[in-house]
Design an enzyme around this catalytic site. Structure first.
Site, PDB file in Angstrom:
ATOM      1  N   ASP A 187      37.004  39.929  69.198  1.00 24.96           N
ATOM      2  CA  ASP A 187      36.720  39.907  70.643  1.00 24.96           C
ATOM      3  C   ASP A 187      35.402  39.199  70.967  1.00 24.96           C
ATOM      4  O   ASP A 187      34.357  39.514  70.385  1.00 24.96           O
ATOM      5  CB  ASP A 187      36.690  41.337  71.207  1.00 24.96           C
ATOM      6  CG  ASP A 187      38.061  41.993  71.143  1.00 24.96           C
ATOM      7  OD1 ASP A 187      39.069  41.261  71.155  1.00 24.96           O
ATOM      8  OD2 ASP A 187      38.115  43.236  71.062  1.00 24.96           O
TER       9      ASP A 187
ATOM     10  N   ARG B  15      40.441  48.865  77.147  1.00 20.62           N
ATOM     11  CA  ARG B  15      39.436  48.562  76.132  1.00 20.62           C
ATOM     12  C   ARG B  15      38.052  48.473  76.746  1.00 20.62           C
ATOM     13  O   ARG B  15      37.875  47.812  77.766  1.00 20.62           O
ATOM     14  CB  ARG B  15      39.802  47.189  75.532  1.00 20.62           C
ATOM     15  CG  ARG B  15      38.945  46.752  74.389  1.00 20.62           C
ATOM     16  CD  ARG B  15      39.353  45.352  73.953  1.00 20.62           C
ATOM     17  NE  ARG B  15      38.463  44.360  74.526  1.00 20.62           N
ATOM     18  CZ  ARG B  15      38.704  43.057  74.568  1.00 20.62           C
ATOM     19  NH1 ARG B  15      39.842  42.566  74.103  1.00 20.62           N
ATOM     20  NH2 ARG B  15      37.824  42.235  75.079  1.00 20.62           N
TER      21      ARG B  15
ATOM     22  N   HIS C  12      42.124  37.187  66.137  1.00 21.22           N
ATOM     23  CA  HIS C  12      40.843  36.878  66.767  1.00 21.22           C
ATOM     24  C   HIS C  12      39.887  38.049  66.606  1.00 21.22           C
ATOM     25  O   HIS C  12      40.278  39.144  66.182  1.00 21.22           O
ATOM     26  CB  HIS C  12      41.029  36.584  68.265  1.00 21.22           C
ATOM     27  CG  HIS C  12      41.393  37.812  69.043  1.00 21.22           C
ATOM     28  ND1 HIS C  12      42.626  38.417  68.933  1.00 21.22           N
ATOM     29  CD2 HIS C  12      40.679  38.576  69.903  1.00 21.22           C
ATOM     30  CE1 HIS C  12      42.664  39.492  69.696  1.00 21.22           C
ATOM     31  NE2 HIS C  12      41.486  39.626  70.302  1.00 21.22           N
TER      32      HIS C  12
ATOM     33  N   HIS D 179      41.734  40.952  64.593  1.00 19.12           N
ATOM     34  CA  HIS D 179      42.954  41.685  64.911  1.00 19.12           C
ATOM     35  C   HIS D 179      43.953  40.823  65.673  1.00 19.12           C
ATOM     36  O   HIS D 179      43.611  39.772  66.218  1.00 19.12           O
ATOM     37  CB  HIS D 179      42.630  42.961  65.696  1.00 19.12           C
ATOM     38  CG  HIS D 179      41.938  42.713  66.997  1.00 19.12           C
ATOM     39  ND1 HIS D 179      40.607  42.394  67.112  1.00 19.12           N
ATOM     40  CD2 HIS D 179      42.404  42.739  68.273  1.00 19.12           C
ATOM     41  CE1 HIS D 179      40.280  42.243  68.379  1.00 19.12           C
ATOM     42  NE2 HIS D 179      41.348  42.438  69.095  1.00 19.12           N
TER      43      HIS D 179
HETATM   44  C1  SIN Z   1      43.033  42.861  72.181  1.00 19.76           C
HETATM   45  O1  SIN Z   1      42.914  41.901  71.451  1.00 19.76           O
HETATM   46  O2  SIN Z   1      42.097  43.375  72.763  1.00 19.76           O
HETATM   47  C2  SIN Z   1      44.419  43.439  72.391  1.00 19.76           C
HETATM   48  C3  SIN Z   1      44.972  44.057  71.168  1.00 19.76           C
HETATM   49  C4  SIN Z   1      46.294  44.703  71.435  1.00 19.76           C
HETATM   50  O3  SIN Z   1      46.830  44.589  72.530  1.00 19.76           O
HETATM   51  O4  SIN Z   1      46.831  45.345  70.531  1.00 19.76           O
END
Ligand code: SIN
Length: 287
Positions: free
Chosen positions: A105, A278, A103, A262
């Site tokens: 973000d 994050r 995905h 990611h």
């Molecule tokens: C996310 O998509 O913000 C999480 C990525 C992760 O936990 O590595």
């Protein structure tokens, strides 16, 4: 003095010689911003960031998102979205299911996020000391550039529906997400975004579909739309477009949500603990 070491994959570089616990001058900040554009993902090892420093550095790039799931944010810091499997007093301290599907973000919002700044506080390891809970990043520019001309022409001008509630693959493999409250639901109606997105700063073209949130091609129902979406999604995460990051405590990693998608790898469970935080930069409407 900044030093850069490219990962050797289609994207990603380590930047050395920066200490985020100290004030950063504008020249260094601008250099980091340029390198981020160039490499799509950049990371810094051995950082000691307080939550306030994490937020303050992120703010230098612009406004920050306040995540729709406030229950997953660090208490006192709505700007810090917690990704963790840790449970305290019977309550998860953050999102336990973030990023399990490819995905980008907030791609399901009318204005998706520009980029995310991720800080590793606790990283799980196996019995041999090998880090677990890696994150994979796929370059959406490399994926777009590698498409055959005929496919590039076919998708030019097409839009895809991005949905917080159901993605094409997520729906098939994991079912719908945890139910939202009526207020969260009202903040996340389905939206349409160009399949070929132009990066607002560099003008690079990016393939903007993903298995987590893209549910269908707008105006193309049935088998034809499903086949095209399937082809694009499968194409976009081929090994040659990917950099896989193995986390260390103190890693601070920045990814661009237009240039990159990611996925988190859930190969660990309690009592092995993972705790990441994050910040998410507000972006601009895709074109
Ligand atoms: C996310 O998509 O913000 C999480 C990525 C992760 O936990 O590595």
């Amino acid at each position: 003095m900044i030093k850069v070491r490219a990962t050797g994959a289609a994207l990603g570089a380590e930047i050395m010689g920066v200490d985020f616990s100290q004030d950063l001058d504008d020249a260094t900040f601008n250099q980091i911003a340029d390198l981020w554009q160039q490499y799509e993902v950049v990371f810094f090892r051995d950082q000691k960031l307080t939550p306030a420093q994490h937020v303050a550095f992120s703010r230098r790039f612009g406004e920050l998102e306040l995540h729709v799931r406030k229950d997953c944010c660090r208490p006192g810091y709505h700007e810090l979205f917690v990704v963790s499997n840790i449970i305290v007093d019977g309550k998860p301290i953050g999102s336990q299911d973030a990023g399990l599907f490819w995905h980008s973000d907030l791609c399901y919002l009318k204005v998706p996020s520009r980029g995310s700044l991720f800080y590793a506080l606790e990283v799980p390891h196996d019995e041999n000391g090998k880090p677990l809970g890696d994150t994979k990043f796929a370059s959406s520019t490399a994926a777009y550039n590698a498409l055959p001309d005929s496919t590039q022409q076919k998708i030019a001008g097409l839009k895809a529906v991005q949905s917080y509630k159901k993605g094409y693959y997520r729906e098939r493999n994991a079912g719908p997400r945890k139910a939202l409250t009526p207020e969260q639901e009202a903040r996340t109606p389905d939206v349409e975004h160009p399949i070929v997105r132009t990066h607002p700063l560099s003008g690079k073209k990016c393939l903007f579909v993903n298995e987590g949130y893209t549910s269908r091609i707008a105006g193309m129902n049935g088998l034809e739309g499903d086949a095209l979406l399937n082809e694009l999604i499968t194409h976009s995460t081929q090994p040659e477009f990917i950099y896989r990051h193995s986390w260390r405590v103190g890693d601070f990693l920045l990814w661009d949500n237009c240039l990159v998608q990611h996925q988190a790898i859930p190969d660990y469970q309690l009592p092995l603990r993972r705790h990441m935080e994050r910040t998410t930069l507000t972006g601009t409407a895709p074109f």
